[in-house]
Design a protein around this motif. Sequence first.
Motif, PDB file in Angstrom:
ATOM      1  N   GLN B 317       1.027  -1.128  -0.135  1.00 13.92           N
ATOM      2  CA  GLN B 317       0.088  -0.033  -0.031  1.00 13.92           C
ATOM      3  C   GLN B 317       0.850   1.224  -0.058  1.00 13.92           C
ATOM      4  OE1 GLN B 317      -2.683  -0.165   3.359  1.00 13.92           O
ATOM      5  NE2 GLN B 317      -4.307   1.131   2.255  1.00 13.92           N
ATOM      6  N   LEU B 318       1.711   1.269   0.827  1.00 14.06           N
ATOM      7  CA  LEU B 318       2.640   2.277   0.781  1.00 14.06           C
ATOM      8  C   LEU B 318       3.566   2.561  -0.314  1.00 14.06           C
ATOM      9  CD1 LEU B 318       4.323   2.045   4.432  1.00 14.06           C
ATOM     10  CD2 LEU B 318       2.606   3.686   3.716  1.00 14.06           C
ATOM     11  N   SER B 319       4.196   1.575  -0.924  1.00 13.41           N
ATOM     12  CA  SER B 319       4.756   1.741  -2.311  1.00 13.41           C
ATOM     13  C   SER B 319       3.996   2.342  -3.309  1.00 13.41           C
ATOM     14  CB  SER B 319       5.479   0.487  -2.868  1.00 13.41           C
ATOM     15  OG  SER B 319       4.665  -0.601  -2.707  1.00 13.41           O
ATOM     16  N   GLY B 320       2.551   1.733  -3.292  1.00 14.24           N
ATOM     17  CA  GLY B 320       1.829   2.332  -4.176  1.00 14.24           C
ATOM     18  C   GLY B 320       1.375   3.999  -4.158  1.00 14.24           C
ATOM     19  N   GLN B 321       1.223   4.086  -2.704  1.00 20.18           N
ATOM     20  CA  GLN B 321       0.992   5.747  -2.518  1.00 20.18           C
ATOM     21  C   GLN B 321       2.066   6.500  -2.801  1.00 20.18           C
ATOM     22  OE1 GLN B 321      -0.380   5.839   1.631  1.00 20.18           O
ATOM     23  NE2 GLN B 321      -2.375   5.188   1.356  1.00 20.18           N
ATOM     24  N   LEU B 322       3.227   5.917  -2.460  1.00 21.30           N
ATOM     25  CA  LEU B 322       4.711   6.689  -2.793  1.00 21.30           C
ATOM     26  C   LEU B 322       4.689   7.076  -4.452  1.00 21.30           C
ATOM     27  CD1 LEU B 322       7.221   7.735  -1.628  1.00 21.30           C
ATOM     28  CD2 LEU B 322       8.200   5.648  -1.767  1.00 21.30           C
ATOM     29  N   GLN B 323       4.232   5.952  -5.082  1.00 25.91           N
ATOM     30  CA  GLN B 323       4.298   6.171  -6.504  1.00 25.91           C
ATOM     31  C   GLN B 323       3.287   7.075  -6.902  1.00 25.91           C
ATOM     32  OE1 GLN B 323       3.506   2.653  -8.922  1.00 25.91           O
ATOM     33  NE2 GLN B 323       5.156   3.278 -10.304  1.00 25.91           N
ATOM     34  N   GLU B 324       2.137   7.017  -6.709  1.00 29.20           N
ATOM     35  CA  GLU B 324       1.160   8.183  -6.783  1.00 29.20           C
ATOM     36  C   GLU B 324       1.613   9.369  -6.452  1.00 29.20           C
ATOM     37  OE1 GLU B 324      -3.163   7.727  -5.540  1.00 29.20           O
ATOM     38  OE2 GLU B 324      -2.780   5.679  -5.994  1.00 29.20           O
ATOM     39  N   SER B 325       2.207   9.740  -5.155  1.00 29.05           N
ATOM     40  CA  SER B 325       2.491  10.906  -4.855  1.00 29.05           C
ATOM     41  C   SER B 325       3.785  11.558  -5.587  1.00 29.05           C
ATOM     42  CB  SER B 325       3.008  11.005  -3.464  1.00 29.05           C
ATOM     43  OG  SER B 325       2.138  10.151  -2.707  1.00 29.05           O
ATOM     44  N   VAL B 326       4.681  10.372  -6.213  1.00 33.21           N
ATOM     45  CA  VAL B 326       5.903  11.042  -6.918  1.00 33.21           C
ATOM     46  C   VAL B 326       5.207  11.416  -8.240  1.00 33.21           C
ATOM     47  CG1 VAL B 326       7.901  10.002  -8.126  1.00 33.21           C
ATOM     48  CG2 VAL B 326       7.720   9.881  -5.581  1.00 33.21           C
ATOM     49  N   LEU B 327       4.478  10.457  -8.744  1.00 34.08           N
ATOM     50  CA  LEU B 327       3.952  10.852 -10.135  1.00 34.08           C
ATOM     51  C   LEU B 327       3.347  12.285  -9.928  1.00 34.08           C
ATOM     52  CD1 LEU B 327       2.811   7.677 -11.429  1.00 34.08           C
ATOM     53  CD2 LEU B 327       4.805   8.870 -12.002  1.00 34.08           C
ATOM     54  N   ALA B 328       2.459  12.722  -8.985  1.00 33.35           N
ATOM     55  CA  ALA B 328       1.929  13.913  -8.707  1.00 33.35           C
ATOM     56  C   ALA B 328       2.708  15.023  -9.089  1.00 33.35           C
ATOM     57  CB  ALA B 328       0.964  13.997  -7.431  1.00 33.35           C
ATOM     58  N   ILE B 329       3.796  14.974  -8.633  1.00 31.30           N
ATOM     59  CA  ILE B 329       4.870  16.101  -8.577  1.00 31.30           C
ATOM     60  C   ILE B 329       5.316  16.372 -10.034  1.00 31.30           C
ATOM     61  CG2 ILE B 329       7.243  16.682  -8.345  1.00 31.30           C
ATOM     62  CD1 ILE B 329       7.470  14.647  -6.121  1.00 31.30           C
ATOM     63  N   ARG B 330       5.001  15.280 -11.063  1.00 30.85           N
ATOM     64  CA  ARG B 330       5.182  16.137 -12.483  1.00 30.85           C
ATOM     65  C   ARG B 330       3.937  16.501 -13.113  1.00 30.85           C
ATOM     66  NH1 ARG B 330       9.214  14.362 -16.115  1.00 30.85           N
ATOM     67  NH2 ARG B 330       7.452  14.330 -17.671  1.00 30.85           N
ATOM     68  N   ALA B 331       3.074  16.260 -12.339  1.00 33.33           N
ATOM     69  CA  ALA B 331       1.538  16.794 -13.003  1.00 33.33           C
ATOM     70  C   ALA B 331       1.701  18.452 -13.012  1.00 33.33           C
ATOM     71  CB  ALA B 331       0.516  16.339 -12.107  1.00 33.33           C
ATOM     72  N   GLN B 332       0.936  18.918 -13.902  1.00 33.32           N
ATOM     73  CA  GLN B 332       1.238  20.236 -14.281  1.00 33.32           C
ATOM     74  C   GLN B 332      -0.334  20.653 -14.687  1.00 33.32           C
ATOM     75  OE1 GLN B 332       3.522  21.430 -17.497  1.00 33.32           O
ATOM     76  NE2 GLN B 332       4.837  22.511 -16.180  1.00 33.32           N
ATOM     77  N   PRO B 333      -0.758  22.075 -14.319  1.00 36.44           N
ATOM     78  CA  PRO B 333      -2.085  22.411 -15.115  1.00 36.44           C
ATOM     79  C   PRO B 333      -1.831  22.651 -16.475  1.00 36.44           C
ATOM     80  CG  PRO B 333      -1.141  23.928 -13.496  1.00 36.44           C
ATOM     81  CD  PRO B 333      -0.454  22.781 -13.381  1.00 36.44           C
ATOM     82  N   VAL B 334      -3.066  22.419 -17.327  1.00 30.75           N
ATOM     83  CA  VAL B 334      -2.935  22.670 -18.819  1.00 30.75           C
ATOM     84  C   VAL B 334      -3.133  23.974 -18.964  1.00 30.75           C
ATOM     85  CG1 VAL B 334      -3.819  20.496 -19.360  1.00 30.75           C
ATOM     86  CG2 VAL B 334      -5.456  22.302 -18.797  1.00 30.75           C
ATOM     87  N   LYS B 335      -2.961  25.148 -18.155  1.00 33.40           N
ATOM     88  CA  LYS B 335      -3.300  26.584 -18.193  1.00 33.40           C
ATOM     89  C   LYS B 335      -2.156  27.160 -19.052  1.00 33.40           C
ATOM     90  CE  LYS B 335      -2.907  30.280 -15.149  1.00 33.40           C
ATOM     91  NZ  LYS B 335      -2.915  30.599 -13.818  1.00 33.40           N
ATOM     92  N   GLY B 336      -1.099  26.879 -19.110  1.00 30.68           N
ATOM     93  CA  GLY B 336      -0.028  27.611 -19.791  1.00 30.68           C
ATOM     94  C   GLY B 336      -0.376  26.797 -21.278  1.00 30.68           C
ATOM     95  N   LEU B 337      -0.581  25.682 -21.530  1.00 33.10           N
ATOM     96  CA  LEU B 337      -0.894  25.194 -22.662  1.00 33.10           C
ATOM     97  C   LEU B 337      -1.989  25.767 -23.490  1.00 33.10           C
ATOM     98  CD1 LEU B 337      -0.380  22.671 -24.963  1.00 33.10           C
ATOM     99  CD2 LEU B 337      -2.291  21.566 -23.381  1.00 33.10           C
ATOM    100  N   PHE B 338      -3.181  25.959 -22.611  1.00 37.85           N
ATOM    101  CA  PHE B 338      -4.296  26.511 -23.244  1.00 37.85           C
ATOM    102  C   PHE B 338      -3.935  28.204 -23.619  1.00 37.85           C
ATOM    103  CE2 PHE B 338      -8.226  23.830 -21.448  1.00 37.85           C
ATOM    104  CZ  PHE B 338      -7.438  22.829 -21.849  1.00 37.85           C
TER     105      PHE B 338
END
Lengths: 156, 666
Positions: B317-338
């Motif tokens: 469970q922890l490693s799954g959560q860790l992966q999710e959180s780490v991937l969230a770091i790369r997430a970016q709003p599409v605002k700039g693109l729009f």
Amino acid sequence: MSSNAVAKGEHQLEIVSFSIGSQAFCLEISHVLEIRGWTPTTVLPHAPDYVKGLMNLRGTVLPVVDLSLRLGLGVTEPSARHVVIIVFTNGQTVGLLVEAVSDILTVSPEEMMAAPDVSGGELAGCIRGVFARDDELMRAIDLKTTLPFLATGEAG
Amino acid sequence: MSALLDGFFEECGELLESVFEGLSALEADGGDQEAVNAVFRAVHSIKGGAGAFGLEALVAFSHVLENALDAFRSGAAQIGSKEVQLLYEAGDHLSDLVERAARGQVSGGEMPDLHRALEGICGAVDQEEDAGLDFQPLTLDILPLEPEPAAGFDIVFRPHATLFENGHEPALMLRELGELGAIDVVADLSALPTLDAGLAKTPVLGWQIGLESDCHRAQIAEVFEFAEGLCDLEIIARDAEGLKVEDPVTQSDIDRPEVVERAPARETIRVDLARVDRLINIVGELVISEAMLRQAMTEIPVAKYGPIEAAMGQFRQLSGQLQESVLAIRAQPVKGLFQRMSRIVREAAREAGKEARLVTHGSATEVDRTVVERLVDPLTHMIRNAVDHGLEDSDRRQASGKASTGTVTLSAVHRSGRVVIELQDDGGGIDRERVRQIAIDKGLVGESDELSDAEIDNLLFRPGFSTRSEVSNLSGRGVGMDVVKSEIQALGGRVSIHSEFGVGTTVTISLPLTLAVMEGMVVETAGEILVVPTTALRETFKASNAPLHALGAGGHVLNRRDGLVPVFDLGSALGFRTAPGEYGDHSLLLVETEAGRRVAFAVDRIRDQREVVIKGLQQNYQEIPGVAAATILGDGRIALIVDADQLAEPAVRGGAELYGGAGYVQ
């Protein structure tokens, strides 16, 4: 190679030598990341026959090439004794399946002689030149032509 | 120095974002003072930074722009739609200049016409001032005029704990108030606890202040400026007789609208992308080793529900959560693109001589950074298409009763683990008769083929299809929507088109949130383990129970309520083996492609469904037809992730045989 400008002994090359069948080949050590024992690979569809498949190198997925078959010297039947030389060139990592690694040698670039075109076939295009050492010829592999899928992204 | 400069350009990106944000607010409401101010502040900051780094072209232009904005800000010039367009152009040019400066081109790229147009705005003001005619004194927004100066004010001031935490001192404020006139301060001790109640954790004191002064309310508000939101404040004006001359205005009343509009500033840090990627890789490895450990555990006897199993469950469970959180770091709003796309709309409309505007929804939707970056080209192309082919010109629009300005709507929304981006235009829609005729002319379909509306619409995605007979500046270079489609597919996305004649066209792109993991069905066939992405998967069943019918030599179809579905052996489609003549113990996977084509793949066995870490093959090898990527299984083995969409195309399956897969039959 502008040999005259480079004094002998000043600019040395370290090479890894290995044999395929009865012939000796070599690679510049700077291209070699590591040498590992053979483990079964995952077969790749639509690949040229000398691409054995994919291997997992601590999480990196890389293709393994049967160097003997690529050079036109026959199919390798890999066993646990066989080794895979992991080379890194042009930003890409590739494994080369060979029988065994023989030695690490120091040569100077000006010792390299152009290989006279006698063999023809696959081999000729894959060799940059040869070094003579103890009555033996060390054929220097040209990674760019040997691994046509490198950089260009088009395989034969 | 270069690190500072990099920081400046990064900041410029953010500032430009707020410039365009302000401009779109202005477009909606030309009188939006706060928007003008925001744009002004951003341009001013760019100018300041550019000056510090000696980027002269940037300084010169932002100076002119700043002056023009100042004219709007002071009310000396009015903002109409023409001015907003000019400001948009100026904003685009400013982005260009920043980009040039970032590439090290300090000068060049000036647009004298734009320069002059902006100067014209300030120039007009100067002339007016010089002439001195009809000059109206301007009211400053910080001191709004009271209807009539009051004789005094009653002020109730009750600090919150946060006021003290922020280091403010009520006594100083009261003293400052005293400078405005005679004051009478009464401490409100009603909330003071008795001594035996212990120390108060929250402030219990308040003050009632009577102020004899003919000052303005704003002057009083100014005293409490820094206490905004940190206290209860009530200011009541009264006349000489002590009567209220107006309803009390409380601090919370004043604050409320602002709180709604502005999201609280989130704290951020800048991190080198390479570091994040390394972290993501390591976590990916961790997830794999967790799976390997779990697999190894199945081979040793472990007490069911024992401590080891519990610990493993937690680890998973922890490693799954860790992966999710780490991937969230790369997430970016599409605002700039729009925002980049709004420029494309303006440019495309200008070149095509049409009127168009872009409306965006859901620009805060977050997607993986790489996805955002790689969406730029396909979206640009689609938007140009929408303006060039989709929207009609103003005359035709008016003739059909539409607003003369065409609207292109770009929206993003999260839907079941994917992000869906929709591009909608209110243009003429797809002329299906014409599309069909062109497809026939180009030999893409036969004269007598019966095509559904959806099938005709999807012809637009076929290579070499371009409805415009003349090659325009914008689109119609023959690399139309098929390029868009393949680029979206390379991102693991799907694209579909829906159109209503005369009403408009909607192109829908559905993308994975991240390129690092995906949900897949692990199957075995021809001794190989393969992963089929669940996004394409519709149904799975045993071949023995399925209504299978042989058709021709070795061919099979699946008879379903809604039609016949061709069956292909996955192992032979990939060249691993020759197709078995009969499907007995095989399992069938029914997949549906983007284009709506349905195919059933036969495999030897279905193992399980799980999340797999995607390992690209292009980096070290090359693209393989029918294979999307690879992944590493729990035991360290590599499995290929199949590209179901590609395999469902007859061309690719045919290719499999052409490639001579025979060498790989093991």
